[in-house]
Scaffold this motif. Structure first.
Motif, PDB file in Angstrom:
ATOM      1  N   MET A 198       0.846  -1.203   0.000  1.00  0.00           N
ATOM      2  CA  MET A 198       0.000   0.000   0.000  1.00  0.00           C
ATOM      3  C   MET A 198       0.881   1.253   0.000  1.00  0.00           C
ATOM      4  SD  MET A 198      -2.877   1.127   2.770  1.00  0.00           S
ATOM      5  CE  MET A 198      -3.849  -0.321   2.391  1.00  0.00           C
ATOM      6  N   LYS A 199       0.628   2.142  -0.936  1.00  0.00           N
ATOM      7  CA  LYS A 199       1.435   3.349  -1.052  1.00  0.00           C
ATOM      8  C   LYS A 199       1.093   4.324   0.066  1.00  0.00           C
ATOM      9  CE  LYS A 199       2.901   6.831  -4.393  1.00  0.00           C
ATOM     10  NZ  LYS A 199       2.733   7.370  -5.754  1.00  0.00           N
ATOM     11  N   ARG A 200       2.137   4.805   0.746  1.00  0.00           N
ATOM     12  CA  ARG A 200       1.953   5.758   1.832  1.00  0.00           C
ATOM     13  C   ARG A 200       2.395   7.138   1.384  1.00  0.00           C
ATOM     14  NH1 ARG A 200       5.668   4.096   5.972  1.00  0.00           N
ATOM     15  NH2 ARG A 200       4.449   5.144   7.579  1.00  0.00           N
ATOM     16  N   LYS A 201       1.722   8.152   1.927  1.00  0.00           N
ATOM     17  CA  LYS A 201       1.944   9.525   1.487  1.00  0.00           C
ATOM     18  C   LYS A 201       2.867  10.242   2.470  1.00  0.00           C
ATOM     19  CE  LYS A 201       0.609  12.943  -1.344  1.00  0.00           C
ATOM     20  NZ  LYS A 201       0.808  12.921  -2.794  1.00  0.00           N
ATOM     21  N   GLY A 202       3.910  10.859   1.925  1.00  0.00           N
ATOM     22  CA  GLY A 202       4.834  11.637   2.744  1.00  0.00           C
ATOM     23  C   GLY A 202       4.886  13.082   2.296  1.00  0.00           C
ATOM     24  N   GLN A 203       5.831  13.847   2.875  1.00  0.00           N
ATOM     25  CA  GLN A 203       6.043  15.250   2.512  1.00  0.00           C
ATOM     26  C   GLN A 203       4.758  16.080   2.594  1.00  0.00           C
ATOM     27  OE1 GLN A 203       7.922  14.883  -1.367  1.00  0.00           O
ATOM     28  NE2 GLN A 203       9.946  14.713  -0.437  1.00  0.00           N
ATOM     29  N   LEU A 204       4.092  15.979   3.737  1.00  0.00           N
ATOM     30  CA  LEU A 204       2.835  16.705   3.956  1.00  0.00           C
ATOM     31  C   LEU A 204       2.989  17.859   4.941  1.00  0.00           C
ATOM     32  CD1 LEU A 204       0.538  13.569   4.386  1.00  0.00           C
ATOM     33  CD2 LEU A 204       0.687  15.012   2.345  1.00  0.00           C
ATOM     34  N   TRP A 205       4.090  17.863   5.681  1.00  0.00           N
ATOM     35  CA  TRP A 205       4.230  18.805   6.786  1.00  0.00           C
ATOM     36  C   TRP A 205       4.233  20.260   6.319  1.00  0.00           C
ATOM     37  CZ3 TRP A 205       3.206  18.820  11.635  1.00  0.00           C
ATOM     38  CH2 TRP A 205       3.774  19.769  12.493  1.00  0.00           C
ATOM     39  N   GLU A 206       4.951  20.552   5.255  1.00  0.00           N
ATOM     40  CA  GLU A 206       5.033  21.934   4.786  1.00  0.00           C
ATOM     41  C   GLU A 206       3.655  22.474   4.398  1.00  0.00           C
ATOM     42  OE1 GLU A 206       7.593  23.928   4.996  1.00  0.00           O
ATOM     43  OE2 GLU A 206       8.676  22.274   5.944  1.00  0.00           O
ATOM     44  N   LYS A 220      -4.144   4.539  15.428  1.00  0.00           N
ATOM     45  CA  LYS A 220      -2.835   5.018  14.983  1.00  0.00           C
ATOM     46  C   LYS A 220      -2.263   4.133  13.882  1.00  0.00           C
ATOM     47  CE  LYS A 220      -1.564   7.128  19.409  1.00  0.00           C
ATOM     48  NZ  LYS A 220      -0.666   7.019  20.583  1.00  0.00           N
ATOM     49  N   SER A 221      -2.450   2.827  14.016  1.00  0.00           N
ATOM     50  CA  SER A 221      -1.926   1.916  12.993  1.00  0.00           C
ATOM     51  C   SER A 221      -2.651   2.093  11.672  1.00  0.00           C
ATOM     52  CB  SER A 221      -2.029   0.468  13.466  1.00  0.00           C
ATOM     53  OG  SER A 221      -3.379   0.047  13.567  1.00  0.00           O
ATOM     54  N   ARG A 222      -3.935   2.413  11.729  1.00  0.00           N
ATOM     55  CA  ARG A 222      -4.692   2.623  10.491  1.00  0.00           C
ATOM     56  C   ARG A 222      -4.301   3.948   9.826  1.00  0.00           C
ATOM     57  NH1 ARG A 222      -7.706  -1.170   9.129  1.00  0.00           N
ATOM     58  NH2 ARG A 222      -8.504   0.074   7.386  1.00  0.00           N
ATOM     59  N   LEU A 223      -3.977   4.957  10.614  1.00  0.00           N
ATOM     60  CA  LEU A 223      -3.480   6.207  10.043  1.00  0.00           C
ATOM     61  C   LEU A 223      -2.118   5.987   9.372  1.00  0.00           C
ATOM     62  CD1 LEU A 223      -4.389   8.678  12.939  1.00  0.00           C
ATOM     63  CD2 LEU A 223      -5.409   8.662  10.657  1.00  0.00           C
ATOM     64  N   ALA A 224      -1.289   5.187   9.998  1.00  0.00           N
ATOM     65  CA  ALA A 224       0.063   4.956   9.480  1.00  0.00           C
ATOM     66  C   ALA A 224       0.063   4.109   8.209  1.00  0.00           C
ATOM     67  CB  ALA A 224       0.915   4.277  10.546  1.00  0.00           C
ATOM     68  N   ARG A 225      -1.059   3.457   7.892  1.00  0.00           N
ATOM     69  CA  ARG A 225      -1.135   2.679   6.656  1.00  0.00           C
ATOM     70  C   ARG A 225      -1.073   3.575   5.423  1.00  0.00           C
ATOM     71  NH1 ARG A 225      -3.856  -2.478   6.876  1.00  0.00           N
ATOM     72  NH2 ARG A 225      -5.165  -1.877   5.098  1.00  0.00           N
ATOM     73  N   LYS A 226      -1.468   4.849   5.563  1.00  0.00           N
ATOM     74  CA  LYS A 226      -1.476   5.745   4.407  1.00  0.00           C
ATOM     75  C   LYS A 226      -0.602   6.984   4.583  1.00  0.00           C
ATOM     76  CE  LYS A 226      -5.970   4.536   2.440  1.00  0.00           C
ATOM     77  NZ  LYS A 226      -6.413   3.519   3.411  1.00  0.00           N
ATOM     78  N   ILE A 227      -0.202   7.286   5.806  1.00  0.00           N
ATOM     79  CA  ILE A 227       0.610   8.474   6.084  1.00  0.00           C
ATOM     80  C   ILE A 227       1.988   8.030   6.582  1.00  0.00           C
ATOM     81  CG2 ILE A 227       0.792  10.612   7.407  1.00  0.00           C
ATOM     82  CD1 ILE A 227      -1.580  10.585   5.516  1.00  0.00           C
ATOM     83  N   LYS A 228       3.041   8.526   5.938  1.00  0.00           N
ATOM     84  CA  LYS A 228       4.388   8.194   6.424  1.00  0.00           C
ATOM     85  C   LYS A 228       5.175   9.411   6.892  1.00  0.00           C
ATOM     86  CE  LYS A 228       6.740   8.171   1.890  1.00  0.00           C
ATOM     87  NZ  LYS A 228       7.521   7.343   0.952  1.00  0.00           N
ATOM     88  N   ASP A 229       4.630  10.607   6.703  1.00  0.00           N
ATOM     89  CA  ASP A 229       5.307  11.810   7.187  1.00  0.00           C
ATOM     90  C   ASP A 229       5.331  11.775   8.720  1.00  0.00           C
ATOM     91  OD1 ASP A 229       5.827  14.509   8.109  1.00  0.00           O
ATOM     92  OD2 ASP A 229       5.482  15.170   6.048  1.00  0.00           O
ATOM     93  N   PRO A 230       6.514  11.645   9.350  1.00  0.00           N
ATOM     94  CA  PRO A 230       6.568  11.456  10.806  1.00  0.00           C
ATOM     95  C   PRO A 230       6.013  12.634  11.596  1.00  0.00           C
ATOM     96  CG  PRO A 230       8.770  11.838   9.914  1.00  0.00           C
ATOM     97  CD  PRO A 230       7.861  11.655   8.740  1.00  0.00           C
ATOM     98  N   ARG A 231       6.156  13.857  11.091  1.00  0.00           N
ATOM     99  CA  ARG A 231       5.669  15.026  11.829  1.00  0.00           C
ATOM    100  C   ARG A 231       4.146  15.119  11.785  1.00  0.00           C
ATOM    101  NH1 ARG A 231       9.764  19.274   9.116  1.00  0.00           N
ATOM    102  NH2 ARG A 231       9.166  17.949   7.357  1.00  0.00           N
ATOM    103  N   VAL A 232       3.565  14.742  10.657  1.00  0.00           N
ATOM    104  CA  VAL A 232       2.103  14.721  10.567  1.00  0.00           C
ATOM    105  C   VAL A 232       1.539  13.636  11.476  1.00  0.00           C
ATOM    106  CG1 VAL A 232       0.147  14.327   9.028  1.00  0.00           C
ATOM    107  CG2 VAL A 232       2.084  15.689   8.238  1.00  0.00           C
ATOM    108  N   LEU A 233       2.168  12.457  11.452  1.00  0.00           N
ATOM    109  CA  LEU A 233       1.724  11.380  12.341  1.00  0.00           C
ATOM    110  C   LEU A 233       1.886  11.777  13.806  1.00  0.00           C
ATOM    111  CD1 LEU A 233       3.037   8.134  10.604  1.00  0.00           C
ATOM    112  CD2 LEU A 233       0.658   8.819  10.932  1.00  0.00           C
TER     113      LEU A 233
END
Length: 355
Positions: A1-9, A149-162
């Motif tokens: 499953m593709k996770r989305k990063g680079q969301l913090w900015e 939290k685990s379900r959020l992490a399935r699609k979000i990989k930006d550590p600051r957003v998580l």
């Protein structure tokens, strides 16, 4: 499953925070906390942004009160600046999850809502003889933080957003105690696993959809139910085979236990669609819609509350008009013209006379 990063900015951009501020103040502009924030909004938004970027942001304390609708519910109101953060998070992450939500999930989603859910149910009901109607028991107080939290992490990989999402989850105030054990639990499990989301947060509505998205896909894909829809923790499944619906109910109950949830023992009924069901404040048949009596009582209580607010000057005419139009739009789909006429004829809004 593709996770989305680079969301913090995007999340901490002034543009996003300003949009979140405008959403958070909607319908609440006369509250003292909102007025204080609005008086220095650029400074306050810049301060919020600096706290997020510097990692010093901490949520404030909730204000809780009981809302008496059909049953008492504890509502938790976060400070206004925290509600801005909630909207800013949802602005960025909701579109990512929206792409994989099923079509027939109708709560807190763009282009959905109660009217579309009821019309969709009627379309299903015209083609099916039976309906299984269920309610998840004490859904928001039961949401397990680790699972969420685990379900959020399935699609979000930006550590600051998580981290921000986890901060909001971890600072949830205590909710109603939910009794019960799941397979594998011991006497200490309930104390070791935190659970519960405050009703009233924008993030709680979104988190609820994320949490029950697993149920939606299980029902649609594993159980193969074509005629299924959900609104928050209420859901219906329609079929011509009554026994199949009973089997589906058992499978769902077993699946929900893996999510540390239960079906409400008195709200898991199978009935004929021709007899009508209670759905989202209405009594719904394949060809007509009535308002439920308990909803009428709730409306009268709400109007009395708004009369008092308008009389005391805490509710402006523009906000009152907007609320009345929204309510009229909500009930107009039902066979309720006589009720609307009688109710509005008896309701008088006037300011208190001051000397």
């Amino acid at each position: 499953m593709k996770r989305k990063g680079q969301l913090w900015e995007e999340l901490v951009s002034f543009d996003n925070l300003y949009r979140a501020y405008r959403k958070a103040r909607r319908g609440k502009r006369n509250l003292p906390s909102v007025e204080r924030f609005e008086f220095h909004r650029e400074i306050e938004l810049a301060r919020l942004r600096d706290e997020l970027i510097g990692g010093t942001y901490q949520p404030g304390a909730y204000r809780t009160f009981l809302l008496h609708d059909t049953k008492p519910r504890m509502i938790s109101a976060a400070p206004f600046r925290d509600r801005i953060i909630h909207h800013s998070l949802c602005n960025v992450v909701e579109p990512i999850f929206e792409k994989t939500f099923i079509f027939d999930s109708y709560a807190s989603r763009p282009g959905k809502g109660t009217h579309r859910a009821i019309r969709r149910y009627q379309a299903f009901a015209r083609d099916n003889a039976y309906v299984l109607k269920c309610d998840v028991r004490q859904f928001f107080p039961s949401i397990d933080h680790h699972i969420l939290k685990s379900r959020l992490a399935r699609k979000i990989k930006d550590p600051r957003v998580l981290h921000l999402a986890h901060l909001i989850i971890d600072n949830s105030n205590p909710q109603a105690d939910v009794h019960g054990f799941f397979p594998g639990d011991d006497l200490f499990t309930a104390h070791e696993r935190r659970r519960g989301m405050p009703i009233g947060n924008q993030t709680s509505q979104f988190f609820g959809n994320v949490y029950l998205d697993a149920l939606d896909h299980f029902v649609k894909e594993t159980l193969g139910c074509r005629c299924y829809l959900r609104y928050v923790d209420d859901f219906v499944i329609l079929d011509d085979d009554k026994r199949r619906l009973a089997d589906i109910r058992d499978r769902i109950e077993e699946f929900l236990q893996s999510m540390r949830l239960w079906l409400h023992p008195r709200k898991r009924t199978i009935s004929r669609t021709a007899d009508g069901i209670r759905l989202l404040g209405f009594r719904v048949w394949p060809g007509r819609i009535w308002i439920c009596q308990d909803y009428l009582k709730k409306v009268r209580r709400r109007f009395r509350r708004q009369q008092a607010e308008f009389r005391e000057g805490t509710l402006e005419f523009s906000d009152l008009r907007q609320r009345m139009q929204a309510w009229l739009g909500h009930v107009r789909m039902s066979s309720s013209k006589r009720f609307r006429t009688n109710l509005l004829r008896d309701i008088v809004f006037q300011r208190a006379v001051t000397e």
